[in-house]
Write a protein that holds these residues in place. Structure first.
Motif, PDB file in Angstrom:
ATOM      1  N   GLU A 263       0.828  -1.214   0.000  1.00 22.83           N
ATOM      2  CA  GLU A 263       0.000   0.000   0.000  1.00 22.83           C
ATOM      3  C   GLU A 263       0.863   1.264   0.000  1.00 22.83           C
ATOM      4  O   GLU A 263       0.508   2.259  -0.608  1.00 22.83           O
ATOM      5  CB  GLU A 263      -0.953   0.012   1.198  1.00 22.83           C
ATOM      6  CG  GLU A 263      -2.118  -0.937   1.056  1.00 22.83           C
ATOM      7  CD  GLU A 263      -2.952  -0.646  -0.193  1.00 22.83           C
ATOM      8  OE1 GLU A 263      -3.276   0.533  -0.445  1.00 22.83           O
ATOM      9  OE2 GLU A 263      -3.272  -1.604  -0.919  1.00 22.83           O
ATOM     10  N   ARG A 264       1.990   1.222   0.672  1.00 25.09           N
ATOM     11  CA  ARG A 264       2.871   2.386   0.755  1.00 25.09           C
ATOM     12  C   ARG A 264       3.598   2.680  -0.562  1.00 25.09           C
ATOM     13  O   ARG A 264       3.934   3.824  -0.835  1.00 25.09           O
ATOM     14  CB  ARG A 264       3.902   2.200   1.873  1.00 25.09           C
ATOM     15  CG  ARG A 264       3.294   2.250   3.262  1.00 25.09           C
ATOM     16  CD  ARG A 264       4.356   1.974   4.306  1.00 25.09           C
ATOM     17  NE  ARG A 264       3.806   1.974   5.651  1.00 25.09           N
ATOM     18  CZ  ARG A 264       4.472   1.582   6.725  1.00 25.09           C
ATOM     19  NH1 ARG A 264       5.728   1.187   6.618  1.00 25.09           N
ATOM     20  NH2 ARG A 264       3.895   1.596   7.906  1.00 25.09           N
ATOM     21  N   VAL A 265       3.889   1.649  -1.367  1.00 24.59           N
ATOM     22  CA  VAL A 265       4.731   1.873  -2.553  1.00 24.59           C
ATOM     23  C   VAL A 265       4.028   1.682  -3.887  1.00 24.59           C
ATOM     24  O   VAL A 265       4.587   2.022  -4.926  1.00 24.59           O
ATOM     25  CB  VAL A 265       5.994   0.970  -2.533  1.00 24.59           C
ATOM     26  CG1 VAL A 265       6.810   1.214  -1.285  1.00 24.59           C
ATOM     27  CG2 VAL A 265       5.643  -0.487  -2.697  1.00 24.59           C
ATOM     28  N   ARG A 266       2.830   1.191  -3.890  1.00 29.11           N
ATOM     29  CA  ARG A 266       2.216   0.784  -5.162  1.00 29.11           C
ATOM     30  C   ARG A 266       2.018   1.914  -6.159  1.00 29.11           C
ATOM     31  O   ARG A 266       1.993   1.674  -7.359  1.00 29.11           O
ATOM     32  CB  ARG A 266       0.912   0.032  -4.918  1.00 29.11           C
ATOM     33  CG  ARG A 266      -0.205   0.856  -4.348  1.00 29.11           C
ATOM     34  CD  ARG A 266      -1.373  -0.050  -3.954  1.00 29.11           C
ATOM     35  NE  ARG A 266      -2.473   0.726  -3.462  1.00 29.11           N
ATOM     36  CZ  ARG A 266      -3.585   0.937  -4.148  1.00 29.11           C
ATOM     37  NH1 ARG A 266      -3.743   0.403  -5.321  1.00 29.11           N
ATOM     38  NH2 ARG A 266      -4.538   1.673  -3.621  1.00 29.11           N
ATOM     39  N   ARG A 267       1.914   3.137  -5.716  1.00 26.19           N
ATOM     40  CA  ARG A 267       1.733   4.267  -6.636  1.00 26.19           C
ATOM     41  C   ARG A 267       3.029   5.029  -6.909  1.00 26.19           C
ATOM     42  O   ARG A 267       3.043   5.979  -7.680  1.00 26.19           O
ATOM     43  CB  ARG A 267       0.679   5.228  -6.081  1.00 26.19           C
ATOM     44  CG  ARG A 267      -0.712   4.644  -6.108  1.00 26.19           C
ATOM     45  CD  ARG A 267      -1.751   5.657  -5.645  1.00 26.19           C
ATOM     46  NE  ARG A 267      -3.066   5.051  -5.600  1.00 26.19           N
ATOM     47  CZ  ARG A 267      -3.580   4.419  -4.558  1.00 26.19           C
ATOM     48  NH1 ARG A 267      -2.882   4.313  -3.448  1.00 26.19           N
ATOM     49  NH2 ARG A 267      -4.786   3.899  -4.612  1.00 26.19           N
ATOM     50  N   ASP A 268       4.104   4.604  -6.266  1.00 26.06           N
ATOM     51  CA  ASP A 268       5.397   5.283  -6.396  1.00 26.06           C
ATOM     52  C   ASP A 268       6.070   4.839  -7.699  1.00 26.06           C
ATOM     53  O   ASP A 268       6.408   3.676  -7.861  1.00 26.06           O
ATOM     54  CB  ASP A 268       6.271   4.940  -5.190  1.00 26.06           C
ATOM     55  CG  ASP A 268       7.551   5.731  -5.142  1.00 26.06           C
ATOM     56  OD1 ASP A 268       7.966   6.278  -6.184  1.00 26.06           O
ATOM     57  OD2 ASP A 268       8.155   5.790  -4.058  1.00 26.06           O
ATOM     58  N   ARG A 269       6.276   5.760  -8.606  1.00 26.88           N
ATOM     59  CA  ARG A 269       6.890   5.462  -9.914  1.00 26.88           C
ATOM     60  C   ARG A 269       8.417   5.513  -9.869  1.00 26.88           C
ATOM     61  O   ARG A 269       9.067   5.309 -10.881  1.00 26.88           O
ATOM     62  CB  ARG A 269       6.369   6.437 -10.977  1.00 26.88           C
ATOM     63  CG  ARG A 269       4.871   6.373 -11.166  1.00 26.88           C
ATOM     64  CD  ARG A 269       4.463   5.027 -11.749  1.00 26.88           C
ATOM     65  NE  ARG A 269       3.021   4.864 -11.696  1.00 26.88           N
ATOM     66  CZ  ARG A 269       2.396   3.835 -11.150  1.00 26.88           C
ATOM     67  NH1 ARG A 269       3.079   2.853 -10.618  1.00 26.88           N
ATOM     68  NH2 ARG A 269       1.094   3.760 -11.142  1.00 26.88           N
ATOM     69  N   HIS A 270       8.982   5.780  -8.703  1.00 25.45           N
ATOM     70  CA  HIS A 270      10.434   5.889  -8.577  1.00 25.45           C
ATOM     71  C   HIS A 270      11.044   4.631  -7.956  1.00 25.45           C
ATOM     72  O   HIS A 270      12.086   4.706  -7.314  1.00 25.45           O
ATOM     73  CB  HIS A 270      10.804   7.118  -7.744  1.00 25.45           C
ATOM     74  CG  HIS A 270      10.289   8.387  -8.330  1.00 25.45           C
ATOM     75  ND1 HIS A 270      10.826   8.961  -9.442  1.00 25.45           N
ATOM     76  CD2 HIS A 270       9.248   9.175  -7.970  1.00 25.45           C
ATOM     77  CE1 HIS A 270      10.160  10.053  -9.754  1.00 25.45           C
ATOM     78  NE2 HIS A 270       9.194  10.210  -8.863  1.00 25.45           N
ATOM     79  N   ARG A 271      10.409   3.501  -8.168  1.00 21.38           N
ATOM     80  CA  ARG A 271      10.900   2.224  -7.644  1.00 21.38           C
ATOM     81  C   ARG A 271      11.250   1.326  -8.832  1.00 21.38           C
ATOM     82  O   ARG A 271      10.405   0.575  -9.318  1.00 21.38           O
ATOM     83  CB  ARG A 271       9.843   1.539  -6.771  1.00 21.38           C
ATOM     84  CG  ARG A 271       9.275   2.391  -5.649  1.00 21.38           C
ATOM     85  CD  ARG A 271      10.207   2.486  -4.487  1.00 21.38           C
ATOM     86  NE  ARG A 271       9.618   3.279  -3.404  1.00 21.38           N
ATOM     87  CZ  ARG A 271      10.141   3.360  -2.215  1.00 21.38           C
ATOM     88  NH1 ARG A 271      11.244   2.723  -1.936  1.00 21.38           N
ATOM     89  NH2 ARG A 271       9.564   4.102  -1.289  1.00 21.38           N
ATOM     90  N   PRO A 272      12.493   1.396  -9.328  1.00 15.56           N
ATOM     91  CA  PRO A 272      12.824   0.679 -10.558  1.00 15.56           C
ATOM     92  C   PRO A 272      12.590  -0.831 -10.491  1.00 15.56           C
ATOM     93  O   PRO A 272      12.265  -1.443 -11.506  1.00 15.56           O
ATOM     94  CB  PRO A 272      14.301   1.005 -10.802  1.00 15.56           C
ATOM     95  CG  PRO A 272      14.776   1.783  -9.652  1.00 15.56           C
ATOM     96  CD  PRO A 272      13.609   2.181  -8.821  1.00 15.56           C
ATOM     97  N   LEU A 273      12.743  -1.428  -9.327  1.00 17.47           N
ATOM     98  CA  LEU A 273      12.534  -2.872  -9.234  1.00 17.47           C
ATOM     99  C   LEU A 273      11.065  -3.258  -9.394  1.00 17.47           C
ATOM    100  O   LEU A 273      10.757  -4.429  -9.614  1.00 17.47           O
ATOM    101  CB  LEU A 273      13.076  -3.411  -7.908  1.00 17.47           C
ATOM    102  CG  LEU A 273      14.601  -3.414  -7.784  1.00 17.47           C
ATOM    103  CD1 LEU A 273      15.006  -3.870  -6.398  1.00 17.47           C
ATOM    104  CD2 LEU A 273      15.226  -4.301  -8.847  1.00 17.47           C
ATOM    105  N   LEU A 274      10.171  -2.284  -9.302  1.00 18.67           N
ATOM    106  CA  LEU A 274       8.746  -2.575  -9.470  1.00 18.67           C
ATOM    107  C   LEU A 274       8.247  -2.221 -10.869  1.00 18.67           C
ATOM    108  O   LEU A 274       7.054  -2.318 -11.134  1.00 18.67           O
ATOM    109  CB  LEU A 274       7.923  -1.833  -8.408  1.00 18.67           C
ATOM    110  CG  LEU A 274       8.203  -2.232  -6.965  1.00 18.67           C
ATOM    111  CD1 LEU A 274       7.289  -1.470  -6.015  1.00 18.67           C
ATOM    112  CD2 LEU A 274       8.071  -3.736  -6.758  1.00 18.67           C
ATOM    113  N   HIS A 275       9.139  -1.860 -11.764  1.00 17.51           N
ATOM    114  CA  HIS A 275       8.752  -1.561 -13.149  1.00 17.51           C
ATOM    115  C   HIS A 275       8.672  -2.870 -13.931  1.00 17.51           C
ATOM    116  O   HIS A 275       9.481  -3.145 -14.814  1.00 17.51           O
ATOM    117  CB  HIS A 275       9.737  -0.595 -13.796  1.00 17.51           C
ATOM    118  CG  HIS A 275       9.721   0.763 -13.194  1.00 17.51           C
ATOM    119  ND1 HIS A 275      10.572   1.755 -13.573  1.00 17.51           N
ATOM    120  CD2 HIS A 275       8.945   1.320 -12.215  1.00 17.51           C
ATOM    121  CE1 HIS A 275      10.336   2.850 -12.873  1.00 17.51           C
ATOM    122  NE2 HIS A 275       9.362   2.599 -12.038  1.00 17.51           N
ATOM    123  N   THR A 276       7.687  -3.676 -13.581  1.00 19.14           N
ATOM    124  CA  THR A 276       7.467  -4.972 -14.219  1.00 19.14           C
ATOM    125  C   THR A 276       5.987  -5.102 -14.548  1.00 19.14           C
ATOM    126  O   THR A 276       5.168  -4.274 -14.130  1.00 19.14           O
ATOM    127  CB  THR A 276       7.872  -6.133 -13.279  1.00 19.14           C
ATOM    128  OG1 THR A 276       6.964  -6.156 -12.165  1.00 19.14           O
ATOM    129  CG2 THR A 276       9.298  -5.988 -12.774  1.00 19.14           C
TER     130      THR A 276
END
Length: 180
Positions: free
Chosen positions: A113-126
């Motif tokens: 919930e804390r990071v799901r909208r954060d576009r600055h997390r390169p490891l989540l760009h999947t």
């Protein structure tokens, strides 16, 4: 408040609160605060996302190890490490050798919930960032626990409350009784 003279290193996954809680903790203890990712950006002149895009994760991890090696020697420091800093055995050894390490733990759903909208997390760009985050947690949780002198749950806790819990916990593990 005195908790000994050792440096304090915060480890944990993205969204655990390392930077926010780290700032509160440093203020409470009258210490310098440093965020390893921000220091990498300062030294390279590039964002973490750009480093990942140009050099890949391996390139970023090389920068991380270089910067961490320097930062762990700073006196009077509260350091927020990057979520993957513990992946390298050399980084884990540095943390253990140069201070007290606190694992900021949170429930997987809270982290998401804390990071799901954060576009600055390169490891989540999947294609499936939620599955990627779950995989990262499965891989990294044992490593966070391996280096931790103290584990603090950050679920539904205000940063200043978590900072107070860290101070109390570090007093216990350090054998320090001094009060503020």
């Amino acid at each position: 408040m005195r908790v000994g003279d050792e440096r304090i290193f915060l480890v944990g996954p993205m969204g655990a609160g390392k930077s926010t809680i780290g700032r509160c903790l440093a203020e409470r203890l009258g210490r310098e605060f440093c965020d390893c990712d921000q220091e990498i950006e300062r030294r390279t002149g590039a964002s973490v996302s750009l480093i990942f895009a140009v050099e890949g994760e391996a390139g970023f991890r090389r920068w991380e190890a270089l910067v961490l090696e320097d930062l762990v020697c700073r006196p009077n420091l509260v350091l927020a490490t990057g979520g993957g800093a513990i992946l390298a055995p050399g980084n884990r050894a540095l943390l253990k050798a140069h201070g007290k390490t606190v694992y900021l733990h949170a429930d997987w759903q809270t982290l998401w919930e804390r990071v799901r909208r954060d576009r600055h997390r390169p490891l989540l760009h999947t294609e499936d960032p939620q599955a990627r985050m779950a995989a990262l947690m499965r891989e990294r949780d044992p490593l966070y626990r391996e280096v931790a002198d103290l584990i603090v749950d950050t679920d539904r806790r205000a940063p200043h409350v978590a900072a107070r819990l860290i101070v109390c916990g570090l007093k216990r593990v350090s054998g320090v009784d001094a009060e503020a």
